[in-house]
Design a protein around this motif. Sequence first.
Motif, short mmCIF file in Angstrom:
data_model
loop_
_atom_site.label_atom_id
_atom_site.label_comp_id
_atom_site.label_asym_id
_atom_site.label_seq_id
_atom_site.Cartn_x
_atom_site.Cartn_y
_atom_site.Cartn_z
N LEU A 172 -72.50 -84.21 -1.06
CA LEU A 172 -72.80 -85.17 0.00
C LEU A 172 -72.83 -86.60 -0.55
CD1 LEU A 172 -75.59 -84.01 2.44
CD2 LEU A 172 -73.18 -84.36 2.88
N ALA A 173 -73.48 -86.77 -1.70
CA ALA A 173 -73.60 -88.11 -2.28
C ALA A 173 -72.23 -88.69 -2.57
CB ALA A 173 -74.43 -88.04 -3.57
N VAL A 174 -71.38 -87.87 -3.18
CA VAL A 174 -70.06 -88.36 -3.58
C VAL A 174 -69.17 -88.60 -2.36
CG1 VAL A 174 -68.04 -87.08 -4.34
CG2 VAL A 174 -69.67 -87.84 -5.98
N TRP A 221 -70.13 -89.50 0.72
CA TRP A 221 -70.51 -90.71 1.44
C TRP A 221 -70.19 -91.96 0.63
CZ3 TRP A 221 -72.27 -91.78 6.34
CH2 TRP A 221 -72.42 -90.67 7.15
N TYR A 249 -83.18 -83.34 -7.34
CA TYR A 249 -82.08 -84.31 -7.22
C TYR A 249 -82.03 -84.95 -5.84
CZ TYR A 249 -77.41 -86.28 -7.54
OH TYR A 249 -76.35 -87.14 -7.53
N MET A 252 -81.79 -79.84 -10.29
CA MET A 252 -81.14 -79.87 -8.98
C MET A 252 -82.16 -79.94 -7.85
SD MET A 252 -77.99 -80.07 -9.15
CE MET A 252 -77.79 -80.82 -10.74
N SER A 283 -81.76 -80.90 1.52
CA SER A 283 -80.61 -81.82 1.64
C SER A 283 -79.98 -81.70 3.02
CB SER A 283 -79.54 -81.57 0.58
OG SER A 283 -79.91 -80.62 -0.35
N TYR A 298 -74.65 -78.93 -3.27
CA TYR A 298 -74.49 -79.56 -1.96
C TYR A 298 -74.89 -81.04 -1.97
CZ TYR A 298 -74.85 -80.28 3.06
OH TYR A 298 -74.70 -80.76 4.32
N SER A 299 -76.02 -81.38 -2.62
CA SER A 299 -76.43 -82.78 -2.62
C SER A 299 -75.43 -83.63 -3.38
CB SER A 299 -77.82 -82.98 -3.21
OG SER A 299 -78.45 -81.80 -3.52
N THR A 300 -74.91 -83.07 -4.49
CA THR A 300 -73.89 -83.79 -5.25
C THR A 300 -72.68 -84.08 -4.37
OG1 THR A 300 -74.61 -82.47 -7.13
CG2 THR A 300 -72.58 -83.72 -7.39
N THR A 308 -70.06 -83.99 7.57
CA THR A 308 -71.44 -83.61 7.25
C THR A 308 -71.95 -82.57 8.23
OG1 THR A 308 -71.78 -85.86 6.46
CG2 THR A 308 -73.73 -84.54 6.81
N MET A 319 -75.87 -74.34 -2.61
CA MET A 319 -76.90 -75.34 -2.31
C MET A 319 -77.10 -76.31 -3.46
SD MET A 319 -77.94 -75.17 0.67
CE MET A 319 -76.57 -74.39 1.48
N ASP A 320 -76.98 -75.78 -4.70
CA ASP A 320 -77.20 -76.63 -5.87
C ASP A 320 -76.20 -77.78 -5.90
OD1 ASP A 320 -79.33 -75.32 -6.82
OD2 ASP A 320 -78.38 -74.44 -8.56
#
Lengths: 180, 180, 180
Positions: free
Chosen positions: C87-89, C91, A83, A80, B84, C83-85, C39, C80-81
Amino acid sequence: MLSVMLKMTRQQYETDPQVILENMFVAVMDNIFLLVLVTLLSVVQNVFFALKVEKECTGQHSKSHSPAFERLSCANRNCMDTYSTFLAVLWCAGICLSQAPAAFAGIIYLVVRQKYFVGYLGQTCQSTPGFLFGKRILFFLSLMCAVGIINHLMLSFGGSDYKEYIQIITKAASTLLLLP
Amino acid sequence: MLSVMLKMTRQQYETDPQVILENMFVAVMDNIFLLVLVTLLSVVQNVFFALKVEKECTGQHSKSHSPAFERLSCANRNCMDTYSTFLAVLWCAGICLSQAPAAFAGIIYLVVRQKYFVGYLGQTCQSTPGFLFGKRILFFLSLMCAVGIINHLMLSFGGSDYKEYIQIITKAASTLLLLP
Amino acid sequence: MLSVMLKMTRQQYETDPQVILENMFVAVMDNIFLLVLVTLLSVVQNVFFALKVEKECTGQHSKSHSPAFERLSCANRNCMDTYSTFLAVLWCAGICLSQAPAAFAGIIYLVVRQKYFVGYLGQTCQSTPGFLFGKRILFFLSLMCAVGIINHLMLSFGGSDYKEYIQIITKAASTLLLLP
């Protein structure tokens, strides 16, 4: 890109802004859909990792912090942590230069990550199988980014456009990532 | 932006959709290349942090969880946790309003992060040097985002466009981030 | 979208590339401003979480690793772990298919995350309230992504465009996320 070309020839003499805007969105999608696909795959992999950790965690109610859980959780955290870096570099490389080699490198990265997660059998956190995996792929994507920016600056100030040549070279170079 | 202008005057009377699409991609690159540059720098910094942690980890085989390793690992985790968030806010601010101040704020953020990582000498995790660094920069970028959205809504519903004035104000305001 | 339409009819016969480029930027903003808003909200929430952890950490100087701090820190890390997932999905779904349902799902995700963070009262890390929250929402957004890509491929190779129908179905389906 092919579909846009076809549309272009068909609508050669239509300069209606509406049509141009619509073509624009199709062209944008043409330039990112492989990246979206790789992102989607990486999200599926993330969820797979998280479910794996969750299963390990709820499997043993007696003591939650068994070594197996610790290791899984640690592998998950390492994955992660890198990532967002991976996503940022993948998209920048894909947008700045060319999406096909970037998406190809992204898929190889996902394979490496899968191997890393499955094979995480070291004794202590971040020990044997490496803390930062896929360094070569991240380096390749960063290089693509940098080359894309340099090419854009040369195009802006010098007027010479080597993008076509660079894209061919990049495609050829991306196969080198397959070497073990 | 300059290069697009030049192209525009050169191709004033060419309304071939193909040419317009090509100009579009150059214009998009013109509006994001500074952001890509900052992203690239942040990735290089991330890799530097990760290598630092890895070196500390493999440097002492006897006991892996020394205080120095703990602190480095903790600093790295804090940096990654906010990464992020930083990326999201940087890109949103850059796209919604103006890329130059956003990229400038991004570079200052990277400097602050470097200082944070190097100076992480507190006794316990997340204690003395602050858990959330660069609050001011994140706040500035969020404000840029919000102003950009409000301006877009005003343009959509009211028809008045203050983007030029706002961009000048933003550029002036971004220098205030240099104050310690 | 409405504002672009209006502009279009107003500038029906202006095919100046400069005007087209300007319309392009307005059209792009029209297609992402809801995503930017979500966001921004998520960033505000992140900062709220981080401040909460920091306050708990500095509140008690005697022993930093109290159970309350451990739990807050753990909840923050889990948030937080993913969070990037998220955001990516978010957008990808917003860009590939339609921004309104994606932004709606994003807001519901933020509400779920708030509930998760506040209600994190399990005894051990990642135990009772679930390690991976908002699975349904992530699944919905991933599905939107996949449908968007399939639709684009069908448009490229087959020539049939079902985007309008799919967007209506997606909007209807996004209300199902409100079910507990």
